[in-house]
Scaffold this active site. Structure first.
Site, PDB file in Angstrom:
ATOM      1  N   SER A   1      26.521 -49.096 -66.823  1.00  0.00           N
ATOM      2  CA  SER A   1      27.830 -49.560 -66.361  1.00  0.00           C
ATOM      3  C   SER A   1      28.734 -49.881 -67.540  1.00  0.00           C
ATOM      4  O   SER A   1      28.257 -50.255 -68.625  1.00  0.00           O
ATOM      5  CB  SER A   1      27.609 -50.826 -65.525  1.00  0.00           C
TER       6      SER A   1
ATOM      7  N   TYR B   1      23.351 -59.677 -63.757  1.00  0.00           N
ATOM      8  CA  TYR B   1      23.405 -58.258 -63.399  1.00  0.00           C
ATOM      9  C   TYR B   1      23.756 -57.414 -64.626  1.00  0.00           C
ATOM     10  O   TYR B   1      23.068 -56.437 -64.954  1.00  0.00           O
ATOM     11  CB  TYR B   1      24.450 -58.013 -62.289  1.00  0.00           C
TER      12      TYR B   1
ATOM     13  N   LYS C   1      21.541 -54.381 -67.070  1.00  0.00           N
ATOM     14  CA  LYS C   1      21.928 -53.036 -67.528  1.00  0.00           C
ATOM     15  C   LYS C   1      21.690 -52.916 -69.031  1.00  0.00           C
ATOM     16  O   LYS C   1      21.178 -51.908 -69.521  1.00  0.00           O
ATOM     17  CB  LYS C   1      23.393 -52.749 -67.191  1.00  0.00           C
TER      18      LYS C   1
HETATM   19  P1  NAD Z   1      23.914 -49.291 -53.656  1.00  0.00           P
HETATM   20  O1  NAD Z   1      23.478 -50.680 -53.410  1.00  0.00           O
HETATM   21  O2  NAD Z   1      24.776 -48.629 -52.638  1.00  0.00           O
HETATM   22  O3  NAD Z   1      22.639 -48.344 -53.899  1.00  0.00           O
HETATM   23  C1  NAD Z   1      21.460 -48.825 -54.478  1.00  0.00           C
HETATM   24  C2  NAD Z   1      20.319 -48.405 -53.571  1.00  0.00           C
HETATM   25  O4  NAD Z   1      19.102 -48.849 -54.164  1.00  0.00           O
HETATM   26  C3  NAD Z   1      20.379 -49.019 -52.168  1.00  0.00           C
HETATM   27  O5  NAD Z   1      20.236 -47.982 -51.219  1.00  0.00           O
HETATM   28  C4  NAD Z   1      19.190 -49.998 -52.118  1.00  0.00           C
HETATM   29  O6  NAD Z   1      18.646 -50.077 -50.826  1.00  0.00           O
HETATM   30  C5  NAD Z   1      18.270 -49.368 -53.127  1.00  0.00           C
HETATM   31  N1  NAD Z   1      17.337 -50.303 -53.784  1.00  0.00           N
HETATM   32  C6  NAD Z   1      17.611 -51.478 -54.403  1.00  0.00           C
HETATM   33  N2  NAD Z   1      16.489 -52.011 -54.903  1.00  0.00           N
HETATM   34  C7  NAD Z   1      15.478 -51.150 -54.613  1.00  0.00           C
HETATM   35  C8  NAD Z   1      14.085 -51.138 -54.870  1.00  0.00           C
HETATM   36  N3  NAD Z   1      13.475 -52.148 -55.511  1.00  0.00           N
HETATM   37  N4  NAD Z   1      13.363 -50.087 -54.424  1.00  0.00           N
HETATM   38  C9  NAD Z   1      13.940 -49.068 -53.754  1.00  0.00           C
HETATM   39  N5  NAD Z   1      15.253 -49.027 -53.476  1.00  0.00           N
HETATM   40  C10 NAD Z   1      16.011 -50.055 -53.907  1.00  0.00           C
HETATM   41  O7  NAD Z   1      24.611 -49.267 -55.091  1.00  0.00           O
HETATM   42  P2  NAD Z   1      25.493 -48.131 -55.797  1.00  0.00           P
HETATM   43  O8  NAD Z   1      26.879 -48.612 -55.853  1.00  0.00           O
HETATM   44  O9  NAD Z   1      25.193 -46.811 -55.231  1.00  0.00           O
HETATM   45  O10 NAD Z   1      24.911 -48.256 -57.273  1.00  0.00           O
HETATM   46  C11 NAD Z   1      23.892 -47.373 -57.744  1.00  0.00           C
HETATM   47  C12 NAD Z   1      23.571 -47.735 -59.180  1.00  0.00           C
HETATM   48  O11 NAD Z   1      24.757 -47.630 -59.973  1.00  0.00           O
HETATM   49  C13 NAD Z   1      23.048 -49.156 -59.368  1.00  0.00           C
HETATM   50  O12 NAD Z   1      22.072 -49.121 -60.385  1.00  0.00           O
HETATM   51  C14 NAD Z   1      24.275 -49.902 -59.848  1.00  0.00           C
HETATM   52  O13 NAD Z   1      23.929 -51.017 -60.634  1.00  0.00           O
HETATM   53  C15 NAD Z   1      24.961 -48.836 -60.688  1.00  0.00           C
HETATM   54  N6  NAD Z   1      26.400 -49.056 -60.841  1.00  0.00           N
HETATM   55  C16 NAD Z   1      27.189 -49.180 -59.746  1.00  0.00           C
HETATM   56  C17 NAD Z   1      28.554 -49.405 -59.889  1.00  0.00           C
HETATM   57  C18 NAD Z   1      29.437 -49.595 -58.690  1.00  0.00           C
HETATM   58  O14 NAD Z   1      30.543 -50.125 -58.836  1.00  0.00           O
HETATM   59  N7  NAD Z   1      29.049 -49.180 -57.500  1.00  0.00           N
HETATM   60  C19 NAD Z   1      29.111 -49.472 -61.180  1.00  0.00           C
HETATM   61  C20 NAD Z   1      28.273 -49.308 -62.281  1.00  0.00           C
HETATM   62  C21 NAD Z   1      26.909 -49.090 -62.104  1.00  0.00           C
END
Ligand code: NAD
Length: 343
Positions: free
Chosen positions: A126, A151, A155
């Site tokens: 991120s 959080y 990362k």
């Molecule tokens: P999201 O919550 O929609 O998707 C994450 C998925 O991981 C969910 O479906 C959840 O059920 C699953 N999950 C969580 N812990 C788990 C575990 N222990 N075992 C199996 N499944 C698990 O989030 P997103 O927005 O799609 O983000 C995806 C990735 O991108 C994450 O790592 C997040 O930190 C990173 N990220 C997101 C953003 C954002 O703004 N959305 C920005 C930067 C980085």
């Protein structure tokens, strides 16, 4: 024969869009998700979009034995690791949940990869790792700043764990993708962002306000040193972001010259203020967003946007969807959720 990719968190927001793009680029996919922040019907919706049903294993990445069964069952070539807990505010309240989930999940994968000869890992990082950058746009060389939340710290720690593991001689290669602000939904309106409870990110809050679920959107601060006083971010369309993962996976599996760990910023290169975002949404959709100016929120970065030059050149990728199309896709998703009786 098609190469198979393991997508952890593949029923989540960014993961589901990436599964679609992987399938449309000729990859087979197996999803691992514990459904802690997503729904199993996403698998049906992915199938409706691509005509191909991805394999789905309801598995928690913390459960080493269960994850190993998936490695043993499928011949996996590469992994895209999205699974994580991602709510910044909650991470301040429940740091151990975040450290355990986000860090142990990665460690489990890193331990299993060499045993099952899985060559490449793509990790969801991120732009939070840059904090408030000294120079804008921010490049991958910008210093990593002390994390503002548990959080954000996960990362940074995960990036270090990957570097250390590869430096110790692990045969894997990794690409760290630092996302800016992903927004929008698939043009079909079948998959998108569906947060549990009150949305932590601006766009789902905005669309929920526009459709009447929330009373008004708070703009946190209009007295920042930016042209209109509100915070500036780099909003990237989730489908463009998903496509970058396919470019990164192609590179990791096909390019023998790649460095053991590579880092890419994934953004548009354009900053947009919160007030501009609201304005553009209203113009693009013709729908009003009731909003009010609220005080500054602790921990908010004033402004950040990416220099995506490295990803443009090395991955051959560019975020080229207009902000208007992106905002219309988010609204289409919100309207479809209403039609389906979900929100
Ligand atoms: P999201 O919550 O929609 O998707 C994450 C998925 O991981 C969910 O479906 C959840 O059920 C699953 N999950 C969580 N812990 C788990 C575990 N222990 N075992 C199996 N499944 C698990 O989030 P997103 O927005 O799609 O983000 C995806 C990735 O991108 C994450 O790592 C997040 O930190 C990173 N990220 C997101 C953003 C954002 O703004 N959305 C920005 C930067 C980085």
């Amino acid at each position: 024969m098609k190469k198979r990719i393991l997508v952890t968190g593949g029923t989540g927001f960014i993961g589901s869009h990436t599964v679609v793009e992987l399938q449309e680029s000729g990859y087979d996919v197996v999803i691992i998700d514990n459904l802690s922040n997503s729904n199993a019907d996403t698998v049906d919706n992915i199938e409706k979009i691509t005509g191909i049903r991805p394999d789905f294993e309801q598995v928690d990445c913390l459960d080493f034995a269960a994850v190993e069964k998936v490695f043993a069952k499928y011949k996996i070539e590469g992994i895209i690791h999205f699974a994580a807990s991602k709510a910044v505010g909650e991470s301040v309240q429940k740091p151990l949940k975040y450290y355990r989930n986000n860090i142990v999940s990665l460690i489990n994968l890193l331990e299993l990869m060499p045993k099952y000869n899985v060559k490449g890992l793509i990790f969801s990082s991120s732009c939070t790792v840059y904090g408030q950058p000294d120079k804008l746009p921010v490049t991958e060389e910008a210093p990593i700043k002390k994390a503002e939340s548990p959080y954000g710290n996960t990362k940074q720690i995960n990036e270090e764990i990957i570097h250390d593991t590869i430096a110790s001689g692990s045969p894997i290669k990794a690409i760290l993708l630092r996302y800016f602000n992903p927004i929008g939904a698939h043009p079909t309106g079948l998959i998108g962002e569906l947060p549990n409870g009150v949305p932590q990110n601006i766009l789902p809050y905005l669309t929920q306000t526009a459709i009447g679920i929330r009373k008004e959107l708070s703009v946190f601060g209009d007295d920042y040193p930016t042209p209109d006083g509100s915070c500036i971010r780099d909003y990237i369309y989730v489908v463009d972001l998903a496509k970058a993962h396919v470019c990164a996976m192609n590179r990791i599996l096909d390019n023998k010259q790649l460095e053991p760990v590579e880092v890419f910023n994934l953004g548009t290169g354009q900053g947009l203020s919160v007030l501009e975002l609201i304005n553009k949404f209203e113009t693009a959709t013709g729908v009003k967003v009731p909003h009010k100016i609220a005080g500054r929120r602790a921990g908010d970065i004033v402004q950040v946007w990416a220099d995506p030059t490295k990803a443009n050149k090395v991955l051959g990728w560019k975020a080229d969807t207009t902000i208007e199309d992106t905002l219309r896709s988010a609204w289409n998703w919100q309207v479809k959720l209403r039609e389906r009786g979900i929100q």
